[in-house]
Every structure is written in structure tokens, then in C-alpha cells.
Design a protein around this motif. Structure first.
Motif, PDB file in Angstrom:
ATOM      1  N   LEU A 134      45.194 -57.275 -10.496  1.00 27.35           N
ATOM      2  CA  LEU A 134      45.829 -57.854  -9.248  1.00 27.35           C
ATOM      3  C   LEU A 134      45.427 -56.531  -8.042  1.00 27.35           C
ATOM      4  N   ASN A 135      45.005 -55.489  -8.477  1.00 28.95           N
ATOM      5  CA  ASN A 135      44.367 -54.681  -7.336  1.00 28.95           C
ATOM      6  C   ASN A 135      43.320 -55.291  -6.678  1.00 28.95           C
ATOM      7  N   TYR A 136      42.600 -56.027  -7.398  1.00 30.16           N
ATOM      8  CA  TYR A 136      41.434 -56.393  -6.718  1.00 30.16           C
ATOM      9  C   TYR A 136      41.800 -57.567  -5.609  1.00 30.16           C
ATOM     10  N   LEU A 137      42.947 -57.860  -5.325  1.00 26.19           N
ATOM     11  CA  LEU A 137      43.259 -58.925  -4.177  1.00 26.19           C
ATOM     12  C   LEU A 137      43.654 -58.112  -3.056  1.00 26.19           C
ATOM     13  N   LEU A 138      43.919 -56.859  -3.179  1.00 24.51           N
ATOM     14  CA  LEU A 138      44.062 -55.890  -2.001  1.00 24.51           C
ATOM     15  C   LEU A 138      43.094 -55.996  -0.873  1.00 24.51           C
ATOM     16  N   PRO A 139      41.634 -56.096  -1.197  1.00 27.77           N
ATOM     17  CA  PRO A 139      40.822 -55.899  -0.192  1.00 27.77           C
ATOM     18  C   PRO A 139      40.590 -57.075   0.556  1.00 27.77           C
ATOM     19  N   LEU A 140      41.238 -58.629   0.182  1.00 29.19           N
ATOM     20  CA  LEU A 140      41.143 -59.749   0.620  1.00 29.19           C
ATOM     21  C   LEU A 140      41.871 -59.462   2.254  1.00 29.19           C
ATOM     22  N   PRO A 141      40.803 -60.467   2.976  1.00 25.47           N
ATOM     23  CA  PRO A 141      41.315 -60.465   4.427  1.00 25.47           C
ATOM     24  C   PRO A 141      42.758 -60.949   4.468  1.00 25.47           C
ATOM     25  N   TYR A 142      43.511 -60.278   5.242  1.00 28.92           N
ATOM     26  CA  TYR A 142      45.015 -61.028   5.685  1.00 28.92           C
ATOM     27  C   TYR A 142      45.719 -60.937   4.242  1.00 28.92           C
ATOM     28  N   ILE A 143      45.446 -61.927   3.219  1.00 33.90           N
ATOM     29  CA  ILE A 143      46.399 -61.710   2.131  1.00 33.90           C
ATOM     30  C   ILE A 143      46.609 -60.133   1.622  1.00 33.90           C
ATOM     31  N   GLY A 144      45.301 -59.510   1.642  1.00 31.77           N
ATOM     32  CA  GLY A 144      45.615 -58.322   1.117  1.00 31.77           C
ATOM     33  C   GLY A 144      46.645 -57.521   1.906  1.00 31.77           C
ATOM     34  N   ASN A 145      46.591 -57.550   3.291  1.00 35.53           N
ATOM     35  CA  ASN A 145      47.733 -56.815   3.819  1.00 35.53           C
ATOM     36  C   ASN A 145      49.189 -57.550   3.512  1.00 35.53           C
ATOM     37  N   LEU A 146      49.083 -58.682   3.471  1.00 35.82           N
ATOM     38  CA  LEU A 146      50.479 -59.255   3.155  1.00 35.82           C
ATOM     39  C   LEU A 146      50.885 -58.768   1.715  1.00 35.82           C
ATOM     40  N   LEU A 147      50.083 -58.820   0.718  1.00 34.53           N
ATOM     41  CA  LEU A 147      50.453 -58.270  -0.499  1.00 34.53           C
ATOM     42  C   LEU A 147      51.042 -56.782  -0.534  1.00 34.53           C
ATOM     43  N   LYS A 148      50.315 -55.952   0.213  1.00 32.66           N
ATOM     44  CA  LYS A 148      50.548 -54.409   0.298  1.00 32.66           C
ATOM     45  C   LYS A 148      51.954 -54.407   0.826  1.00 32.66           C
ATOM     46  N   TRP A 149      52.474 -55.451   2.157  1.00 31.40           N
ATOM     47  CA  TRP A 149      53.839 -55.457   2.765  1.00 31.40           C
ATOM     48  C   TRP A 149      54.606 -55.835   1.763  1.00 31.40           C
ATOM     49  N   ILE A 150      54.422 -56.716   0.902  1.00 39.27           N
ATOM     50  CA  ILE A 150      55.372 -57.363  -0.049  1.00 39.27           C
ATOM     51  C   ILE A 150      55.477 -55.945  -1.348  1.00 39.27           C
TER      52      ILE A 150
END
Length: 333
Positions: A134-150
Motif C-alpha cells: 500500500l505504500n506504493y499508493l503514496l506517490p499518486l497525485p492528490y490521492i497520495g496526499n489524502l492517504l498520508k493525511w488519513i
């Protein structure tokens, strides 16, 4: 004895400086240096071997990537301990020797050190495996930032160590400096030669970890000019693994998904691929609104989004082959 393996791809000057930094400080241990050449660099071979005639220079005959070239070096290595070392590294404060002495006397099966940028600021050197990659989702534009915030709100453990200052146990180690006991390699196997570049050390560490614990020695540091050789090879820019918008980004994507399939299975492969696909309209739409909000050209990000989309479509075309899990060299360069 320590066997130091360095991969060359048109990086002989970096290797020259790397070896000189090793020679300057490493005096109390026996070691050999093996350079495996992926670029048939005759001029580079002369530059290095004339100055350091004891260096073993192997020519692969083609651009074999990280895993295959390192495997070739491991297969001829005489040492009981192997160090995979990037060409764009500089040994400082006698760290290679200090790490070797501490590591060989320890229970650990593999280790790394604290990597430093040229300005001596820390790089991520040790990582924790996240379920399903799931860490490979973190570089995704906008979605990655949302996941980091969550993740921050839920106080989820970070997938890496921003800086190690002492011994820290980890799940996988940055391949720029990866020291492994050879008897453990004999049990876990060599690097997986399906990989060309990226994610191979993470998959390998997953197999090494079944034999024992991995660690980072935070009291030892190596300077790493991060991404220099890869950027030259791919005509890319930027450091780390957040650039998913060019050929280097495509190689990162492909390698990451090959690792997901091998290490986490079919479900997580499809789950992560669907999130990547969903991020395409998110990138276009949210990016459009974001640029309007900050009073910029709302179409400014469209070329980047188009390249990102193209990479994901290429990944879909490769999906049947990746899912089959049959041997294949996933090289896009």
C-alpha cells in the motif's frame, strides 16, 4: 572477507571516486571490489583498472539491470559477506569497515547504513513492509496526499525511517548500500532476475527476512548522490520514487507491481492497479480545480497527467504477463 559489488552503467567517474573513498579509509579488513559493467564501457574500465589494478571488472555485454548484474558479482565473490554498493556513493568516516566488523559479529542477516545527501541531510535508508504494497499508493497525485493525511489522523506507523541515529530493525533496506551474509544468500536465493531496476531489493529483503532480522546501523553513514545514474539512463529528473510521469516513472511502476504480484498475490495486485487507474480522472479533475483555485492555468498539469495515464495503460497491457508469474525480464529502458 568482504566482497564489494558495484554496477557500472556509464558511471566510471563516479565509481572511480567511490573506490578511492573506500581505499582512503578501509585498512583493517580484507576486501575485494567487483565492478559489473552493464554498458560495455571500455574507457571506464581503463580509467578504473589502471588506477586500481586489483579491481575485478566484469562485462555483462548488455544492460542487465541491477539484479542480474549483482547476481553475476555474487556468483564469483570470494567473501563470506557481500556488499551491494551504488556507484554514486562515497565512503565517509570509515563506515564500510565499521559496518562490516559490527555486522559480521551480529545476529543480523542483512544490514544497511544511514544514507546522506551531498549536503549531509538524511535519506530514507530503512523501510517497513506495508500489507499489499500500500505504500506504493503514496506517490499518486492528490490521492497520495489524502492517504498520508488519513494515516496521520489514525497515527499509522510510517513505512520508512526518515533518519536512523542508532541500530533500527527494518523489513527492507535501500539497495544503495545492502550488506548480506553469503550463507544467508545460499538459503534465500539470489536477487530475482525478472526485475530490471527498482523494487528488487525490497522483494529480496522479503526472502532474506525469512532467514533472520535486518537492520540499519544509524551510527554509520554513506553519502549517496541519489538517482544520478538512473536519471542519466532514463533522461529523467528528480530524486526518489515520486516521479511517475516519464520512462523512469514507468519502470518504477512496472517493477513495483511485479513485486506486489510476487510478494503479496493476485488480490493486492488488482486492488493497487485499480487505485492507480482511478487516480487518472482524479489527477485531471482535481488538478483542474486546484489550478483554478490558485489562479493558474487550469490546463497546466494536463501534459503531465497524460504521461501518467500512458504509463498506467502500459501497465495494464503488461498485467496478463505479470499475473502469469512466469519468468520475464521487465525492462522498459
Amino acid at each position: 572477507m568482504l566482497s564489494i559489488i558495484i554496477i557500472n552503467f556509464k558511471s566510471a567517474e563516479l565509481i572511480y571516486n567511490c573506490i578511492q573513498s573506500i581505499k582512503n579509509e578501509t585498512a583493517k579488513i580484507n576486501y575485494e571490489i567487483i565492478v559489473v559493467d552493464n554498458s560495455h564501457d571500455e574507457d571506464g574500465a581503463r580509467l578504473v583498472t589502471q588506477k586500481f589494478p586489483e579491481v575485478i571488472w566484469l562485462n555483462m555485454g548488455y544492460n542487465a539491470g541491477f539484479a542480474r548484474a549483482n547476481n553475476k558479482g555474487i556468483q564469483i565473490a570470494k567473501g563470506e559477506t557481500i556488499l551491494l554498493l551504488n556507484p554514486d556513493t562515497i565512503n565517509i568516516n570509515n563506515s564500510i569497515e565499521r559496518t562490516y566488523l559490527e555486522f559480521t559479529a551480529s545476529k543480523y542477516v542483512a544490514c544497511g547504513v544511514q544514507l546522506l545527501n551531498e549536503d549531509l541531510s538524511p535519506q530514507i535508508s530503512g523501510n517497513f513492509a506495508m500489507k499489499g504494497g500500500l505504500n506504493y499508493l503514496l506517490p499518486l497525485p492528490y490521492i497520495g496526499n489524502l492517504l498520508k493525511w488519513i494515516g496521520a489522523q489514525l497515527k499509522v506507523k510510517k513505512p520508512n525511517i526518515p533518519q536512523a541515529t542508532s541500530l533500527v530493525e527494518v523489513d527492507w533496506i535501500n539497495g544503495a548500500f545492502l550488506m548480506v551474509k553469503k550463507n544467508i544468500i545460499e538459503k534465500a536465493g539470489l536477487l530475482d532476475e525478472d526485475f530490471f531496476l527498482y523494487a528488487e531489493e525490497a522483494e529480496w529483503c522479503g526472502r532474506l527476512q525469512k532467514q533472520g532480522q535486518l537492520c540499519i546501523y544509524g551510527n554509520c553513514q554513506i553519502m549517496h548522490l541519489q538517482g544520478e545514474t538512473a536519471n542519466d539512463a532514463f533522461n529523467s529528473e528528480g530524486k526518489g520514487y515520486y516521479n511517475l510521469y516519464d520512462r523512469k516513472g514507468l519502470q518504477i511502476m512496472v517493477s513495483n507491481f511485479v513485486r506486489i504480484r510476487k510478494q503479496f498475490g493476485l488480490f493486492w495486485f488488482f486492488f493497487d492497479l485499480l487505485i492507480y487507474t482511478f487516480s487518472i480522472p482524479v489527477f485531471f479533475v482535481v488538478g483542474f480545480l486546484h489550478h483554478i483555485f490558485v489562479l493558474q492555468n487550469p490546463f497546466k498539469h494536463f501534459p503531465k497527467a497524460a504521461k501518467f495515464s500512458s504509463n498506467i495503460f502500459y501497465l495494464w497491457r503488461l498485467a496478463p504477463k505479470i499475473l502469469s508469474n512466469k519468468p520475464h525480464f521487465y525492462k522498459v529502458l
